[in-house]
Scaffold this active site. Structure first.
Site, mmCIF file in Angstrom:
data_model
loop_
_atom_site.group_PDB
_atom_site.id
_atom_site.type_symbol
_atom_site.label_atom_id
_atom_site.label_comp_id
_atom_site.label_asym_id
_atom_site.label_seq_id
_atom_site.Cartn_x
_atom_site.Cartn_y
_atom_site.Cartn_z
ATOM 1 N N LYS A 52 0.781 -1.142 0.013
ATOM 2 C CA LYS A 52 0.067 -0.113 -0.228
ATOM 3 C C LYS A 52 0.902 1.182 -0.134
ATOM 4 O O LYS A 52 1.706 1.358 0.922
ATOM 5 C CB LYS A 52 -0.916 -0.047 1.183
ATOM 6 C CG LYS A 52 -1.668 1.263 1.241
ATOM 7 C CD LYS A 52 -2.952 1.142 2.518
ATOM 8 C CE LYS A 52 -3.474 2.408 2.425
ATOM 9 N NZ LYS A 52 -4.655 2.420 3.589
ATOM 10 N N LYS A 62 -2.261 -1.613 -3.908
ATOM 11 C CA LYS A 62 -3.008 -0.589 -3.840
ATOM 12 C C LYS A 62 -2.156 0.964 -3.849
ATOM 13 O O LYS A 62 -1.238 1.135 -3.002
ATOM 14 C CB LYS A 62 -3.886 -0.396 -2.499
ATOM 15 C CG LYS A 62 -4.722 0.871 -2.100
ATOM 16 C CD LYS A 62 -5.008 0.751 -0.964
ATOM 17 C CE LYS A 62 -5.853 2.058 -0.656
ATOM 18 N NZ LYS A 62 -6.438 1.777 0.703
#
Ligand code: PBG
Length: 329
Positions: free
Chosen positions: A197, A252
């Protein structure tokens, strides 16, 4: 003279294009992220995400039913927490009677066949909008935060959630959560780790939606989320999370990070997901609203690209739209 090969032969008719297509998108590839809030008959639009609303539970139930009918396997819940409940330590995150546990229980009792996933991170619950606890200098503490995340994950699991998804990027949280779940006998609770992330500006509209943009102010998350310049580091993160007990991993944001999705899939061969985040949604919506892009075409093209890059599934705010479009094809 003629060309050595004629790739256009297989593009000539739609039947040959259909026949040789390598990747396809189906409803089963999609996870639908939704924003839930307290109250009844409450629907508040998110201005930076046209078409996305924050819903109270009664209005969320019909959406869950739509997901079931559409064949979307999982809904991912994100809470809008009242400012009066936000504290520096984010204690509301592990209140067994809090918004998320109540919504999870209601969804699972009404729609047992629908998978429910919850975010494990403190940002909707902290008065400063960070995903963890702060020390005196404002640095985000790792191990103390992990202890709270464990309590949060156990609370969600107790409420009946199917998948917990730690999105906080603290070190060692997957192992700590897995150990605690096993110790309590919650052997079926799946962990989808937000493993790679990045500290991304594409999360802006999401922070508007959950109200952490205001609390976060000018500060950022660069001391725990990954640097956008890194790629090998994503593999290290994924490797750690798998070793610590993650069942599925995630990259992400999505579209700007498809190279990472491909590397992760090639290296680990585990169920790999990507999150087409709020800023990506906003970008496509804004261009479509201006008449600059063909909405329906870019939605399906962008989601198919995730599959081609190696993702097994995509978290996307377009999930219900996409199924409608797939059914028209
Ligand atoms: C919270 C969290 C964020 C998103 C998912 N979980 C925001 C953040 O890290 O600041 C972003 C999702 C999106 O932008 O759609 N930890």
């Amino acid at each position: 003279m003629y060309p050595a090969g004629r790739p256009r032969r297989l593009r000539r008719d739609s039947f040959t294009r259909n026949l040789v297509r390598e990747h396809a998108l189906t409803a089963h590839d999609l996870i639908y992220p939704v924003f839930v809030q307290e109250g009844e008959k409450k629907r508040d639009a998110v201005p930076s995400m046209p078409g996305v609303d924050r819903l109270s539970l009664d209005l969320l139930l019909p959406v869950a039913e739509q997901c079931v009918k559409a064949g979307i396997p999982v809904m991912a819940l994100f809470p809008v927490i009242d400012a009066s409940l936000k504290t520096p330590a984010g204690d509301e995150a592990f209140n067994p009677n809090g918004l998320i546990p109540r919504v999870v229980a209601a969804l699972k009792s009404r729609f047992p066949e629908l998978g429910v996933m919850t975010d494990v991170a403190l940002d909707p619950y902290t008065s400063h909008g960070q995903d963890g606890l702060l020390d005196d200098t404002g640095y985000i503490l790792n191990d103390a935060t992990v202890e709270v995340l464990v309590k949060q994950a156990l609370t969600q699991s107790q409420a009946g959630v199917d998948i917990v998804a730690p999105s906080d990027m603290m070190d060692g949280r997957i192992g700590a959560i897995r150990t605690a779940l096993e110790a309590r006998g919650d052997i079926h609770t799946r962990i989808m780790a937000y493993s790679a992330k990045y500290a991304s500006a594409f999360y802006g509209p999401f922070r508007d939606a959950v109200g952490s943009a205001a609390t976060l102010g000018k500060s950022n998350k660069k001391v725990y989320q990954m640097d956008p310049g890194n790629s090998d580091e994503a593999l290290r993160e994924v490797g750690l999370d798998i070793a610590e007990g993650a069942d599925m991993v995630m990259v992400k944001p999505g579209m700007p990070y498809l190279d990472i999705v491909r590397r992760v899939k090639d290296e680990f061969h585990v169920p790999t997901f990507a999150y087409q985040v709020s800023g990506e949604y906003a970008m496509l919506k804004a261009a479509a609203q201006n008449g600059w892009l063909d909405h329906d075409a870019v939605v399906l093209e962008s989601l198919l690209a995730f599959k081609r890059a190696g993702a097994d599934g995509v978290l996307t705010y377009f999930a219900l739209d996409a199924v409608r479009l797939l059914q028209k094809q």
